[in-house]
Structures are given as structure tokens and as C-alpha cells.
Write an enzyme that holds these catalytic residues in place. Structure first.
Site, PDB file in Angstrom:
ATOM      1  CG  LEU A 259      63.300  94.600  71.824  1.00 21.21           C
ATOM      2  CD1 LEU A 259      62.521  93.609  71.760  1.00 21.21           C
ATOM      3  CD2 LEU A 259      63.677  95.063  73.665  1.00 21.21           C
TER       4      LEU A 259
ATOM      5  CB  ILE B  81      63.924 101.086  71.676  1.00 17.42           C
ATOM      6  CG1 ILE B  81      64.647 100.634  72.773  1.00 17.42           C
ATOM      7  CG2 ILE B  81      62.239 100.953  71.891  1.00 17.42           C
ATOM      8  CD1 ILE B  81      64.924  99.654  73.270  1.00 17.42           C
ATOM      9  CE  LYS B  82      62.044  97.288  63.851  1.00 11.39           C
ATOM     10  NZ  LYS B  82      61.873  97.040  63.199  1.00 11.39           N
ATOM     11  CB  ILE B  83      58.808 104.265  68.659  1.00  8.84           C
ATOM     12  CG1 ILE B  83      59.490 104.152  69.886  1.00  8.84           C
ATOM     13  CG2 ILE B  83      57.863 104.978  68.648  1.00  8.84           C
ATOM     14  CD1 ILE B  83      60.040 105.003  70.586  1.00  8.84           C
TER      15      ILE B  83
ATOM     16  CG  ASN C 199      65.053 101.285  63.436  1.00  9.08           C
ATOM     17  OD1 ASN C 199      64.012 102.012  62.192  1.00  9.08           O
ATOM     18  ND2 ASN C 199      65.754 100.002  63.586  1.00  9.08           N
TER      19      ASN C 199
END
Length: 327
Positions: free
Chosen positions: A107, A138-140, A161
Site C-alpha cells: 500500500l 508500505i510503499k515509500i 517497499n
């Protein structure tokens, strides 16, 4: 043998770059996992824009959120988390079987925070807490401002991610931020076993370069970037700095993803381009790169083997050891 099964037999993990509530409701995602060897998926705001706009299954929740006075962003994250928790539960057996080496969903934080370190840190922590799933990344974005947020999130135990990586320099900056987070955890007496992903984009390079080069040079730019980034990746994790971490915990948990292409019409075929790149040209295990696969030279492999042999007889030191099984 199917293309997807052949990819799995080569030690590669196949993730979907899409999710819809329809896929969850009608059993499509469960079937992909059972029959097509899919082991994870990722999402982003664009994917959800299409999913919510293209399905009536979100209408009731959107209407309820509107009546409650929720913002558009809060409504989006509520809808996405509902879907991704269900997807994470479907992939949970894979995540447990691989001891955290696979079986993830992702996400992304708000794109509006791409240049806001503090905002990204806060939202990553909030989304992780709301998700309540160990296999939800958690996509950063790997922007300059995103790197400190990656370090902080890893230190806080949030699996990340890292997205929007396009070059070896980007990949190394991401690895550095990840490593600083791990080192800070070690200094604080915490476990370094935080499963994370670095996503390097491949097909974007081909899309940009191919229209400007002769046919013989097409589908080459992305591979060249991928190989260069992978070589830098191997060198980084074979460094004395990481050997010290391995000595303590015998584990590496930063996974390296080469994003080739979004697969559509998945029931029928994995595209010729993706099949060609993954199984013929790249010729490296894409994801996950377990401990043995990460070290590029013979001496390092022997060193890992010796340490692993030693740890077998010292089980108290074996925390989250992940080795790629020998076929």
C-alpha cells in the site's frame, strides 16, 4: 510446464501489479495463487483509481464515507486497506512458509508526500498500524525526502517497499537508508528481520528509449540498467559492513525487485516481452534474492557457507535465517 510455473522453478516470484475488489469477491486472486503461482501483489493510487471507478462494489462504502464527512484521501485508504487486508490473508500461508521471504502486498503512501519526510514517516506508521498485517508493505518513494522516512520506518519495524527507483544510484541510496535503519535497530537491541523491498523499474526505460533507437537496440536499456543496479547491489551487501550484520544474525532481508511489466490478461499468457526479459536475457533470480544468491563471488559464497555451517551447530544464533532451497 506453464510459463508461471517455469518462473517459480527458477526461483523467481511473480507479483500482480493490480488489485480490485472484484478479484477478491469472485475468487480470481485465490485462483491465481493456487493455479498460476502468484506470490504477492502491489497497488498504487492509479490502480485504485481504475478499480474504484470501474466497479460498483465500492459504491456503498464511498456513499457511507461521504455521509460521514470523510475526506477523499481517508475514504481511499479505508477502501484500499479493506481490500489489501483480505489479499494479505490470502498470501499469508506463503509469507509464513517462506519465513517472511515472500507473500507480500503493498500500500503506497500519498503521492502528495513524495517530498515531505515528516509527513511520509507519520503516514507510513499510521497505515502500518491500521493494516495489522505483517505481510503488508508500505510503499515509500525513493526520493531525496523519502530516504530518511525509509530509514525511520525500518527502525520502527515497518516493512517498506521502496518505489520509483530508476537507476543504480537510486538503488544504492535505498540500500543505504535501509541499512542505516537496520544498524539503528541493532544498536537499540532490536531484531533486524524487517522484510523490505527495493523496486527497480525496467520497462519504463524501454518505453522511453525504444522509440528513439534502432530495432536491434530495443528492449536493451532496461536490462542494462537492471544488470548495473544488480551488480552494485551485490557489492553493497557483500561489504564488510553487511558481513558484520550477517555475523550477528545470519540474515539479509532487503529484497530486490525488478519491475518488468504489468501483466494483463493473466489467464491467457504472460507477455512475450516479460517472458523474454525474465527467463532469457536477465538470467538472474529476480525476487527474492536470498542470502546465497546475493553474493557475487566464490569467496563470499564460501564464507557464507562456512558461517551457515557454524550457525547450524549454534541454533541460539539462528534468527530468521533464510536460505534459498537447492533445487
Amino acid at each position: 510446464m506453464s510459463t508461471t510455473r517455469r518462473l517459480a522453478s527458477l526461483g523467481q516470484s511473480l507479483w500482480l501489479d493490480t488489485i480490485t475488489r472484484d478479484m477478491l469477491e469472485n475468487g480470481t486472486l485465490a485462483r491465481y495463487i493456487a493455479e498460476l503461482d502468484v506470490t504477492g501483489l502491489t497497488s498504487n493510487p492509479t490502480i485504485y483509481d481504475k478499480a474504484i471507478g470501474g466497479s460498483s462494489l465500492y459504491d456503498a462504502d464511498v456513499a457511507a464515507a461521504s455521509r460521514a464527512g470523510r475526506s477523499a484521501e481517508e475514504t481511499f485508504f479505508s477502501l484500499a486497506l479493506d481490500d489489501l487486508r483480505r489479499a494479505a490473508d490470502l498470501f499469508r500461508p506463503i509469507h509464513e512458509r517462506t519465513q517472511g521471504g515472500d507473500g507480500y502486498v503493498s500500500l503506497e503512501v500519498s503521492p502528495l508526500l513524495a517530498f515531505d519526510t515528516a509527513g511520509t514517516e507519520a503516514q507510513a506508521a499510521a497505515l502500518h498500524a491500521r493494516a495489522e498485517r505483517p505481510n503488508l508493505l508500505i510503499k515509500i518513494p525513493g526520493t531525496t525526502e523519502g530516504l530518511p522516512a525509509i530509514e525511520r520506518s525500518i527502525f520502527d519495524g515497518i516493512p517498506v517497499n521502496v518505489t520509483l527507483l530508476f537507476s543504480p544510484a537510486h538503488a544504492l541510496a535505498c540500500a543505504e537508508a535501509y541499512t542505516r535503519g537496520i544498524e539503528r535497530r541493532l544498536e537499540a537491541g532490536r531484531s533486524p528481520a524487517i522484510g523490505s523491498v527495493a523496486s527497480l523499474f525496467i520497462s519504463r526505460w524501454d518505453g522511453a528509449v525504444d522509440p528513439t533507437v534502432p530495432p536491434a537496440l530495443r528492449l536493451k536499456a532496461g536490462l542494462a540498467v537492471g544488470r548495473a543496479a544488480y551488480a552494485e547491489y551485490l557489492r553493497f551487501f557483500a561489504s564488510p559492513r553487511w558481513q558484520r550484520i550477517i555475523d550477528i544474525f545470519a540474515t539479509l532481508v532487503l529484497l530486490f525487485v525488478v519491475t518488468v511489466q504489468t501483466y494483463t490478461l493473466f489467464d491467457k499468457v504472460v507477455t512475450t516481452k516479460a517472458d523474454h526479459i525474465v527467463t532469457m536475457d536477465l538470467q538472474i533470480p529476480i525476487w527474492p534474492f536470498y542470502l546465497v544468491a546475493w553474493i557475487g563471488d566464490v569467496s563470499a559464497v564460501l564464507l557464507i557457507a562456512i558461517r551457515t555451517f557454524r550457525l547450524i551447530f549454534h541454533p541460539e544464533q539462528m534468527r530468521e535465517v533464510r536460505m534459498k532451497p537447492v533445487e
